[in-house]
Design a protein around this motif. Structure first.
Motif, PDB file in Angstrom:
ATOM      1  N   ARG A 173      -4.576   6.207   8.791  1.00  0.00           N
ATOM      2  CA  ARG A 173      -3.223   6.745   8.570  1.00  0.00           C
ATOM      3  C   ARG A 173      -3.256   7.725   7.406  1.00  0.00           C
ATOM      4  N   PHE A 174      -3.911   7.345   6.297  1.00  0.00           N
ATOM      5  CA  PHE A 174      -4.091   8.245   5.152  1.00  0.00           C
ATOM      6  C   PHE A 174      -5.568   8.263   4.754  1.00  0.00           C
ATOM      7  N   ARG A 175      -6.064   9.448   4.421  1.00  0.00           N
ATOM      8  CA  ARG A 175      -7.316   9.589   3.672  1.00  0.00           C
ATOM      9  C   ARG A 175      -7.041  10.639   2.615  1.00  0.00           C
ATOM     10  N   VAL A 176      -7.038  10.218   1.363  1.00  0.00           N
ATOM     11  CA  VAL A 176      -6.662  11.085   0.254  1.00  0.00           C
ATOM     12  C   VAL A 176      -7.870  11.195  -0.670  1.00  0.00           C
ATOM     13  N   LEU A 177      -8.338  12.418  -0.881  1.00  0.00           N
ATOM     14  CA  LEU A 177      -9.576  12.648  -1.616  1.00  0.00           C
ATOM     15  C   LEU A 177      -9.288  13.357  -2.928  1.00  0.00           C
ATOM     16  N   GLY A 178      -9.738  12.755  -4.044  1.00  0.00           N
ATOM     17  CA  GLY A 178      -9.499  13.321  -5.358  1.00  0.00           C
ATOM     18  C   GLY A 178     -10.777  13.486  -6.150  1.00  0.00           C
ATOM     19  N   SER A 179     -10.631  13.948  -7.367  1.00  0.00           N
ATOM     20  CA  SER A 179     -11.786  14.230  -8.226  1.00  0.00           C
ATOM     21  C   SER A 179     -12.440  12.958  -8.761  1.00  0.00           C
ATOM     22  N   LYS A 180     -11.708  11.823  -8.747  1.00  0.00           N
ATOM     23  CA  LYS A 180     -12.255  10.557  -9.238  1.00  0.00           C
ATOM     24  C   LYS A 180     -12.554   9.578  -8.115  1.00  0.00           C
ATOM     25  N   ALA A 181     -11.699   9.564  -7.115  1.00  0.00           N
ATOM     26  CA  ALA A 181     -11.833   8.562  -6.055  1.00  0.00           C
ATOM     27  C   ALA A 181     -11.003   8.994  -4.847  1.00  0.00           C
ATOM     28  N   GLY A 182     -11.153   8.241  -3.773  1.00  0.00           N
ATOM     29  CA  GLY A 182     -10.359   8.455  -2.577  1.00  0.00           C
ATOM     30  C   GLY A 182      -9.628   7.191  -2.181  1.00  0.00           C
ATOM     31  N   TYR A 183      -8.564   7.368  -1.400  1.00  0.00           N
ATOM     32  CA  TYR A 183      -7.797   6.242  -0.874  1.00  0.00           C
ATOM     33  C   TYR A 183      -7.783   6.366   0.640  1.00  0.00           C
ATOM     34  N   VAL A 184      -8.192   5.294   1.323  1.00  0.00           N
ATOM     35  CA  VAL A 184      -8.208   5.270   2.783  1.00  0.00           C
ATOM     36  C   VAL A 184      -7.396   4.076   3.251  1.00  0.00           C
ATOM     37  N   LYS A 185      -6.471   4.335   4.180  1.00  0.00           N
ATOM     38  CA  LYS A 185      -5.580   3.279   4.665  1.00  0.00           C
ATOM     39  C   LYS A 185      -5.436   3.408   6.179  1.00  0.00           C
ATOM     40  N   TYR A 186      -5.737   2.325   6.883  1.00  0.00           N
ATOM     41  CA  TYR A 186      -5.569   2.275   8.335  1.00  0.00           C
ATOM     42  C   TYR A 186      -4.303   1.499   8.691  1.00  0.00           C
ATOM     43  N   GLY A 187      -3.789   1.777   9.875  1.00  0.00           N
ATOM     44  CA  GLY A 187      -2.664   1.007  10.385  1.00  0.00           C
ATOM     45  C   GLY A 187      -1.321   1.581   9.992  1.00  0.00           C
ATOM     46  N   LEU A 188      -0.317   1.323  10.828  1.00  0.00           N
ATOM     47  CA  LEU A 188       1.029   1.845  10.624  1.00  0.00           C
ATOM     48  C   LEU A 188       1.908   0.803   9.950  1.00  0.00           C
ATOM     49  N   ASP A 189       2.805   1.269   9.100  1.00  0.00           N
ATOM     50  CA  ASP A 189       3.784   0.399   8.460  1.00  0.00           C
ATOM     51  C   ASP A 189       4.415  -0.542   9.496  1.00  0.00           C
ATOM     52  N   PRO A 190       4.594  -1.835   9.173  1.00  0.00           N
ATOM     53  CA  PRO A 190       5.062  -2.807  10.162  1.00  0.00           C
ATOM     54  C   PRO A 190       6.562  -2.818  10.413  1.00  0.00           C
ATOM     55  N   GLN A 191       7.339  -2.025   9.686  1.00  0.00           N
ATOM     56  CA  GLN A 191       8.796  -2.162   9.781  1.00  0.00           C
ATOM     57  C   GLN A 191       9.348  -1.766  11.148  1.00  0.00           C
ATOM     58  N   GLU A 192       8.823  -0.675  11.737  1.00  0.00           N
ATOM     59  CA  GLU A 192       9.334  -0.273  13.048  1.00  0.00           C
ATOM     60  C   GLU A 192       9.089  -1.356  14.083  1.00  0.00           C
ATOM     61  N   ALA A 193       7.877  -1.900  14.102  1.00  0.00           N
ATOM     62  CA  ALA A 193       7.573  -2.958  15.069  1.00  0.00           C
ATOM     63  C   ALA A 193       8.482  -4.167  14.865  1.00  0.00           C
ATOM     64  N   ALA A 194       8.736  -4.506  13.594  1.00  0.00           N
ATOM     65  CA  ALA A 194       9.617  -5.644  13.315  1.00  0.00           C
ATOM     66  C   ALA A 194      11.034  -5.381  13.823  1.00  0.00           C
ATOM     67  N   LEU A 195      11.538  -4.176  13.592  1.00  0.00           N
ATOM     68  CA  LEU A 195      12.878  -3.834  14.058  1.00  0.00           C
ATOM     69  C   LEU A 195      12.950  -3.821  15.585  1.00  0.00           C
ATOM     70  N   ARG A 196      11.909  -3.281  16.227  1.00  0.00           N
ATOM     71  CA  ARG A 196      11.881  -3.279  17.695  1.00  0.00           C
ATOM     72  C   ARG A 196      11.916  -4.697  18.258  1.00  0.00           C
ATOM     73  N   ASP A 197      11.284  -5.626  17.535  1.00  0.00           N
ATOM     74  CA  ASP A 197      11.231  -7.018  17.991  1.00  0.00           C
ATOM     75  C   ASP A 197      12.468  -7.818  17.608  1.00  0.00           C
ATOM     76  N   GLY A 198      13.455  -7.143  17.028  1.00  0.00           N
ATOM     77  CA  GLY A 198      14.690  -7.830  16.660  1.00  0.00           C
ATOM     78  C   GLY A 198      14.715  -8.370  15.250  1.00  0.00           C
ATOM     79  N   GLY A 199      13.672  -8.076  14.454  1.00  0.00           N
ATOM     80  CA  GLY A 199      13.653  -8.527  13.076  1.00  0.00           C
ATOM     81  C   GLY A 199      14.693  -7.818  12.231  1.00  0.00           C
TER      82      GLY A 199
END
Length: 355
Positions: free
Chosen positions: A245-271
């Motif tokens: 979902r995100f790969r952010v590359l910087g001068s010190k480090a990078g951040y990598v994150k897989y998967g989509l935020d769970p809120q939409e799925a929760a709302l679709r399921d009636g949460g």
């Protein structure tokens, strides 16, 4: 927040209206879902079942005939109706929230912003992905300087839908403002602008991959920000293997994150929002590190902050009741539309567009 709740009229009860807006409005202190507008009998019954005290109207005209009984209009109808309905609501003296994209062009967005300012009315755009769990986490990492100077921001909103679903979102009629560039692209561009500021150059590739599809279903944007950051943004319905979902590359480090935020799925399921809302398990946390992929053990896990879609309507309620800040202004939405319009020209002409 004290006092009489603000009465909200919601126009549209498809995906946006029923899954996102109605539940979030109903869960917000200081707001009450007064009326839902939909001409579809099944959706009318769905609205009554989900919100027993709600009024149901068949047309926007029925709603506007009661404009004196309402405080806020939320427009979650098809994209082509956003501008005329928002204009009508503002001319009736009502505060307005419009789902993204607020308009088909930046000029129309700025026209609506001007009308709201002239009448001293509140106008906001629903960009819920600013309250995704991964986005909130990334903003925190950037504020801490955990990545150093960011060089490249990669953001993917990818799906695997090899067969077109039809409907106005996939219509080839330009008047419908369909296609992924204006749908998912509205999210990834808005997030890039919030994180890294104005854009000076846009390059885009936007194609139709699926047989029978009428509008773009696979789009890539390369943005050059004024501060030198490069954003590479992907919006696709034809991705057989989803990337991070995100790969952010910087001068010190990078951040990598897989998967989509769970809120939409929760709302679709009636949460509904409550304790534990927007949280995800530890195995889905992103990683910060340098020199090795997180898939082969590189980096350290970073707890993902809870997603917080309810914060949008809480801010709307506070802005209307107490004069708090607008969570997403029409001017910000117009800036994103500048980028989307440039991307459309770039994809058509095969060249970068300067802003």
């Amino acid at each position: 927040m004290t006092g009489t709740p603000l009465r909200v009229g919601l126009i549209g009860y498809g995906l946006a209206g029923s899954v996102f807006h109605a539940p979030l409005i109903a869960a917000t202190e200081g707001l009450v879902l007064d009326t839902v507008v939909t001409s579809n009998p099944e959706r009318q019954e769905q609205a009554r079942a989900g919100f027993p005290d709600v009024r149901v109207a068949g047309t926007p005209d029925e709603l506007f005939a009661r404009s004196g009984d309402l405080d806020l209009i939320v427009i979650a109808s098809p994209n082509r109706t956003h501008v005329p309905l928002a204009r009508t609501a503002l001319e009736a003296g009502l505060a307005v929230v419009v789902d993204k994209p607020v308009a088909g062009t930046a000029a129309e967005a700025r026209e609506l912003a001007g009308l709201a300012e002239k009448r001293g009315l509140f106008l906001s755009v629903f960009q819920n992905r600013r309250w995704d769990n991964d986005f909130l986490t990334l903003r925190g990492l950037l504020a801490e300087g955990a990545l150093g100077d960011v060089w490249r921001f990669e953001s993917r909103f990818e799906r695997w839908r090899p067969q077109p679903k039809g409907g106005w979102r996939e219509s080839g009629d330009p008047a419908e403002i369909g296609g992924l560039l204006y749908d998912l692209g509205s999210h990834v561009v808005d997030q890039a602008l919030v994180l890294f500021g104005p854009v000076t150059q846009v390059y885009a590739e936007s194609v139709v991959r699926r047989a029978g599809a009428e509008t773009d279903d696979d789009t890539f944007l390369a943005l050059t920000h004024a501060n030198g950051v490069r954003s590479h943004l992907y919006a696709s319905a034809t991705t057989a293997q989803l990337g991070p979902r995100f790969r952010v590359l910087g001068s010190k480090a990078g951040y990598v994150k897989y998967g989509l935020d769970p809120q939409e799925a929760a709302l679709r399921d009636g949460g509904r929002p409550g304790p534990g809302w927007g949280t995800e398990p530890e195995e889905l946390w992103g990683h910060v590190g340098a020199g090795e992929s997180p898939l082969t053990g590189g980096g350290d896990p970073v707890p993902t902050l809870p997603g917080d879609y309810p914060a949008y309507y809480a801010a709307v309620a506070k802005a209307l009741a107490d004069g708090g800040p607008n969570p997403v202004t029409a001017a910000e939405a117009a800036a994103a539309l500048d980028v989307l319009e440039a991307a459309r020209r770039s994809a058509r002409d095969g060249m970068a567009v300067q802003l």
